[in-house]
Design a protein around this motif. Structure first.
Motif, short mmCIF file in Angstrom:
data_model
loop_
_atom_site.label_atom_id
_atom_site.label_comp_id
_atom_site.label_asym_id
_atom_site.label_seq_id
_atom_site.Cartn_x
_atom_site.Cartn_y
_atom_site.Cartn_z
N UNK A 69 0.86 -1.17 0.00
CA UNK A 69 0.00 0.00 0.00
C UNK A 69 0.90 1.23 0.00
N UNK A 70 0.40 2.32 -0.55
CA UNK A 70 1.18 3.53 -0.75
C UNK A 70 0.28 4.75 -0.62
N UNK A 71 0.90 5.90 -0.41
CA UNK A 71 0.13 7.15 -0.41
C UNK A 71 0.09 7.79 -1.79
N UNK A 72 0.88 7.25 -2.74
CA UNK A 72 0.89 7.83 -4.08
C UNK A 72 1.14 6.73 -5.10
N UNK A 73 0.07 6.23 -5.70
CA UNK A 73 0.14 5.14 -6.67
C UNK A 73 1.08 5.49 -7.82
N UNK A 74 0.96 6.69 -8.37
CA UNK A 74 1.77 7.07 -9.52
C UNK A 74 3.26 7.06 -9.22
N UNK A 75 3.66 7.63 -8.09
CA UNK A 75 5.08 7.64 -7.72
C UNK A 75 5.59 6.23 -7.44
N UNK A 76 4.76 5.42 -6.77
CA UNK A 76 5.18 4.05 -6.46
C UNK A 76 5.36 3.25 -7.75
N UNK A 77 4.42 3.38 -8.69
CA UNK A 77 4.53 2.65 -9.96
C UNK A 77 5.77 3.09 -10.73
N UNK A 78 6.05 4.39 -10.76
CA UNK A 78 7.24 4.88 -11.46
C UNK A 78 8.52 4.36 -10.81
N UNK A 79 8.53 4.26 -9.47
CA UNK A 79 9.69 3.73 -8.76
C UNK A 79 9.98 2.30 -9.23
N UNK A 80 8.95 1.45 -9.25
CA UNK A 80 9.17 0.07 -9.67
C UNK A 80 9.50 -0.04 -11.15
N UNK A 81 8.91 0.82 -11.98
CA UNK A 81 9.25 0.81 -13.40
C UNK A 81 10.71 1.21 -13.59
N UNK A 82 11.22 2.13 -12.77
CA UNK A 82 12.62 2.53 -12.85
C UNK A 82 13.56 1.39 -12.46
N UNK A 83 13.02 0.42 -11.71
CA UNK A 83 13.80 -0.76 -11.31
C UNK A 83 13.62 -1.93 -12.28
N UNK A 84 12.92 -1.71 -13.39
CA UNK A 84 12.79 -2.75 -14.41
C UNK A 84 11.47 -3.49 -14.43
N UNK A 85 10.53 -3.11 -13.57
CA UNK A 85 9.22 -3.75 -13.58
C UNK A 85 8.37 -3.14 -14.69
N UNK A 86 7.52 -3.97 -15.28
CA UNK A 86 6.61 -3.49 -16.32
C UNK A 86 5.19 -3.52 -15.79
#
Length: 114
Positions: free
Chosen positions: A12-29
């Motif tokens: 769970x997160x307070x900011x879905x967009x920032x969390x998704x971008x964080x994981x995408x920056x680590x190679x997640x799609x």
């Protein structure tokens, strides 16, 4: 029947967009996102990461999800404390919550009943 390993990480997160971008920056799609600030990401063949946004008054949490092939066939060892039994979820699975000896919660996830 026992579990079959780690299926997912639920965050769970307070900011879905920032969390998704964080994981995408680590190679997640991004596999999919919902219309209510949540979604699923994956990196290769490993467990998926599901992220859901929660209000500011809730503390962000992480929970590992263990795979169970058949909820009806699952037999727990008495060493496993059940917090909630298998229940149908709104996302098409059955889920049980258990607590480990240190108080951490774990989810056991099985396909929806047949």
């Amino acid at each position: 029947m026992t579990t079959e390993g780690i299926e997912a990480v639920f965050l769970t997160t307070h900011n879905w967009g920032k969390a998704a971008k964080f994981f995408q920056a680590l190679g997640f799609e991004l596999e999919f996102s919902t219309d209510h600030d949540s979604g699923q990401l994956r990196n290769g063949d490993g467990p998926y990461v599901f992220i859901a946004e929660v209000p500011e008054d809730q503390e962000p949490q992480a929970r590992l999800v263990l795979k169970v092939a058949d909820a009806d066939a699952f037999r727990r060892d008495p060493a496993v404390e059940v917090v909630t039994p298998f229940e149908d979820t709104h996302y098409g699975t059955r889920e049980m919550t258990v607590r480990d000896p240190d108080g951490r919660l774990w989810s056991l996830q099985a396909p929806a009943g047949r």
